[in-house]
Design a protein around this motif. Structure first.
Motif, PDB file in Angstrom:
ATOM      1  N   LYS A   1       0.855  -1.188   0.000  1.00 15.96           N
ATOM      2  CA  LYS A   1       0.000   0.000   0.000  1.00 15.96           C
ATOM      3  C   LYS A   1       0.891   1.239   0.000  1.00 15.96           C
ATOM      4  N   LYS A   2       0.576   2.177  -0.869  1.00 19.48           N
ATOM      5  CA  LYS A   2       1.407   3.365  -1.028  1.00 19.48           C
ATOM      6  C   LYS A   2       1.557   4.125   0.289  1.00 19.48           C
ATOM      7  N   PHE A   3       0.466   4.288   1.034  1.00 19.12           N
ATOM      8  CA  PHE A   3       0.555   5.052   2.271  1.00 19.12           C
ATOM      9  C   PHE A   3       1.274   4.294   3.386  1.00 19.12           C
ATOM     10  N   LYS A   4       1.542   3.011   3.197  1.00 18.70           N
ATOM     11  CA  LYS A   4       2.277   2.202   4.169  1.00 18.70           C
ATOM     12  C   LYS A   4       3.770   2.117   3.836  1.00 18.70           C
ATOM     13  N   LYS A   5       4.180   2.737   2.755  1.00 16.39           N
ATOM     14  CA  LYS A   5       5.564   2.651   2.288  1.00 16.39           C
ATOM     15  C   LYS A   5       6.557   3.040   3.384  1.00 16.39           C
TER      16      LYS A   5
END
Length: 135
Positions: free
Chosen positions: A51-55
């Protein structure tokens, strides 16, 4: 187990992401630690299930494990060397809690010396527990 513990970081299953990592010749935490340092690789991770926001949090979790492993010299991993509290104090910047509090936590886990700590950091599930408890 690291991927399973971090399942919320993925749009796909931890198994599918693990298979993707294997296809990229990323076969362990050391390889993953190197990979997360590369921005283009992180973008590939996003395209393949991260997930992009979990990068950022995923990268931080991977690097925390690798930092702790790297900070324990190999000779200390294999021998019973006293001085766990001194080691924790010297590496205080690595902890969200005080060295004393983390030492108390380690003692509650029956980790009483550098040898025990050296063995513990080799286990990904233990490292996840460390992160949850102050690393």
């Amino acid at each position: 187990e690291f991927l399973t513990e971090n399942a919320a970081s993925f749009k796909t299953s931890p198994k599918a992401f693990s298979d993707y990592l294997t296809s990229m010749d990323i076969e362990g935490m050391r390889d993953l630690g190197e990979a997360v340092e590369e921005e283009d690789v992180m973008e590939d991770f996003i395209e393949n299930g991260l997930k992009k926001f979990k990068k950022g949090s995923f990268k931080k979790a991977v690097l925390a494990i690798e930092t702790l492993k790297a900070s324990i010299p190999p000779t200390m991993r294999a021998t019973a060397i006293p001085g766990l509290m001194e080691f924790l104090t010297e590496n205080a910047a690595s902890f969200k809690t005080s060295p004393k509090a983390f030492s108390d936590y380690l003692t509650s886990m029956d980790i009483e010396g550098m040898r025990d700590l050296g063995e513990a950091v080799e286990e990904e599930d233990v490292m996840e527990d460390f992160i949850e408890n102050g690393l």
